[in-house]
Design a protein around this motif. Structure first.
Motif, short mmCIF file in Angstrom:
data_model
loop_
_atom_site.label_atom_id
_atom_site.label_comp_id
_atom_site.label_asym_id
_atom_site.label_seq_id
_atom_site.Cartn_x
_atom_site.Cartn_y
_atom_site.Cartn_z
N SER A 7 0.84 -1.18 0.00
CA SER A 7 0.00 0.00 0.00
C SER A 7 0.88 1.24 0.00
CB SER A 7 -0.95 0.02 1.20
OG SER A 7 -0.22 0.09 2.42
N GLY A 8 0.29 2.38 -0.34
CA GLY A 8 0.98 3.65 -0.23
C GLY A 8 1.34 4.34 -1.53
N GLY A 9 1.17 3.67 -2.66
CA GLY A 9 1.48 4.29 -3.92
C GLY A 9 0.48 5.37 -4.28
N GLY A 10 0.82 6.15 -5.31
CA GLY A 10 -0.08 7.20 -5.74
C GLY A 10 0.62 8.23 -6.59
N LEU A 11 -0.06 9.35 -6.79
CA LEU A 11 0.44 10.47 -7.58
C LEU A 11 0.93 11.56 -6.65
CD1 LEU A 11 0.75 12.02 -10.29
CD2 LEU A 11 -1.62 12.76 -9.98
N VAL A 12 2.13 12.07 -6.91
CA VAL A 12 2.71 13.10 -6.08
C VAL A 12 3.51 14.06 -6.95
CG1 VAL A 12 4.81 11.79 -5.58
CG2 VAL A 12 4.03 13.53 -3.96
N GLN A 13 3.60 15.32 -6.54
CA GLN A 13 4.38 16.31 -7.26
C GLN A 13 5.87 16.15 -6.97
OE1 GLN A 13 2.62 20.10 -6.11
NE2 GLN A 13 1.46 20.14 -8.02
N PRO A 14 6.73 16.59 -7.88
CA PRO A 14 8.16 16.57 -7.59
C PRO A 14 8.47 17.26 -6.28
CG PRO A 14 7.80 17.09 -9.89
CD PRO A 14 6.44 17.10 -9.23
N GLY A 15 9.36 16.64 -5.51
CA GLY A 15 9.69 17.16 -4.19
C GLY A 15 8.83 16.62 -3.08
N GLY A 16 7.76 15.94 -3.42
CA GLY A 16 6.86 15.39 -2.43
C GLY A 16 7.36 14.09 -1.84
N SER A 17 6.53 13.51 -0.99
CA SER A 17 6.89 12.29 -0.26
C SER A 17 5.77 11.27 -0.31
CB SER A 17 7.21 12.61 1.20
OG SER A 17 8.32 13.47 1.33
N LEU A 18 6.16 10.01 -0.24
CA LEU A 18 5.24 8.90 -0.10
C LEU A 18 5.89 7.86 0.79
CD1 LEU A 18 3.97 8.26 -3.75
CD2 LEU A 18 2.60 9.12 -1.85
N ARG A 19 5.07 7.09 1.47
CA ARG A 19 5.57 5.95 2.22
C ARG A 19 4.86 4.69 1.77
NH1 ARG A 19 5.78 4.21 8.62
NH2 ARG A 19 3.54 3.89 8.29
N LEU A 20 5.63 3.73 1.30
CA LEU A 20 5.11 2.44 0.90
C LEU A 20 5.24 1.46 2.06
CD1 LEU A 20 6.67 2.05 -2.66
CD2 LEU A 20 4.59 3.27 -1.98
N SER A 21 4.28 0.56 2.17
CA SER A 21 4.36 -0.49 3.16
C SER A 21 4.02 -1.82 2.52
CB SER A 21 3.43 -0.22 4.35
OG SER A 21 2.08 -0.23 3.94
N CYS A 22 4.56 -2.88 3.08
CA CYS A 22 4.33 -4.22 2.57
C CYS A 22 4.32 -5.19 3.75
CB CYS A 22 5.41 -4.62 1.56
SG CYS A 22 5.35 -6.35 1.04
N THR A 23 3.26 -5.95 3.87
CA THR A 23 3.12 -6.91 4.95
C THR A 23 3.01 -8.32 4.38
OG1 THR A 23 2.03 -5.31 6.40
CG2 THR A 23 1.75 -7.64 6.92
N ASP A 68 9.57 -3.74 10.42
CA ASP A 68 8.97 -4.12 11.68
C ASP A 68 8.93 -5.64 11.68
OD1 ASP A 68 7.33 -4.77 13.85
OD2 ASP A 68 6.14 -2.96 13.63
N THR A 69 9.90 -6.25 12.33
CA THR A 69 10.05 -7.69 12.27
C THR A 69 8.85 -8.42 12.85
OG1 THR A 69 12.46 -7.45 12.45
CG2 THR A 69 11.53 -9.61 12.92
N ALA A 70 8.32 -7.92 13.96
CA ALA A 70 7.19 -8.57 14.62
C ALA A 70 5.96 -8.60 13.72
CB ALA A 70 6.87 -7.87 15.93
N LYS A 71 5.82 -7.61 12.85
CA LYS A 71 4.66 -7.52 11.97
C LYS A 71 4.94 -8.03 10.57
CE LYS A 71 2.57 -3.55 14.32
NZ LYS A 71 2.08 -2.16 14.16
N ASN A 72 6.15 -8.53 10.33
CA ASN A 72 6.54 -8.98 8.99
C ASN A 72 6.27 -7.91 7.94
OD1 ASN A 72 7.41 -11.54 9.91
ND2 ASN A 72 5.32 -12.35 9.76
N THR A 73 6.63 -6.69 8.27
CA THR A 73 6.33 -5.55 7.42
C THR A 73 7.61 -4.78 7.09
OG1 THR A 73 4.11 -5.31 8.34
CG2 THR A 73 5.05 -3.39 7.26
N VAL A 74 7.71 -4.35 5.84
CA VAL A 74 8.81 -3.51 5.40
C VAL A 74 8.22 -2.21 4.85
CG1 VAL A 74 8.88 -4.53 3.08
CG2 VAL A 74 10.91 -3.39 4.02
N TYR A 75 8.92 -1.11 5.09
CA TYR A 75 8.48 0.20 4.66
C TYR A 75 9.52 0.82 3.75
CZ TYR A 75 5.54 -0.38 8.81
OH TYR A 75 4.67 -0.86 9.76
N LEU A 76 9.07 1.68 2.87
CA LEU A 76 9.96 2.49 2.06
C LEU A 76 9.48 3.93 2.14
CD1 LEU A 76 12.41 2.44 0.11
CD2 LEU A 76 10.74 2.39 -1.76
N GLN A 77 10.22 4.75 2.86
CA GLN A 77 9.93 6.17 2.95
C GLN A 77 10.63 6.89 1.81
OE1 GLN A 77 7.91 7.95 5.24
NE2 GLN A 77 8.27 9.57 3.73
N MET A 78 9.88 7.56 0.97
CA MET A 78 10.41 8.21 -0.21
C MET A 78 10.19 9.72 -0.08
SD MET A 78 9.16 5.58 -3.22
CE MET A 78 7.42 5.97 -2.98
#
Length: 112
Positions: A7-23, A68-78
């Protein structure tokens, strides 16, 4: 059956931020590593980040990977996103027996 839900994808302007997550869920057992790849049409899939070694040089200083090892989740802060970051981003997991699993991909579009 192992599943990776992103989750977390989408449309953003240059210079903006998004955070992707995967469980990861299902019969997982031990996880060796998780990471993120991206791909644009006509190009090979590119490694973006892995939990073991951090982010690739192409995004160093802008992206951060965490787990987050306990949740089997990886994040990508962009942060400081650029148009060239536009791609389908795929979550990746390598399990204890070296089996590989991929998420369905989430579209990230950076455009003004």
């Amino acid at each position: 059956q192992v599943q990776l839900v992103e989750s977390g994808g989408g449309l953003v302007q240059p210079g903006g931020s998004l955070r992707l997550s995967c469980t990861a869920s299902g019969s997982i057992g031990r996880i060796n590593l998780m990471g993120w790849y991206r791909q644009t049409p006509g190009k090979a899939r590119e490694l973006v980040a892995r939990t073991s070694t951090g982010v690739s040089d192409s995004v160093k200083g802008r992206f951060t990977v965490s787990r987050d090892t306990a949740k089997n989740t990886v994040y990508l802060q962009m942060n400081s996103l650029k148009p060239e970051d536009t791609a389908v981003y795929y979550c990746y997991m390598q399990a204890w027996d070296y089996s590989e699993f991929w998420g369905q991909g989430t579209q990230v579009t950076v455009s003004s």
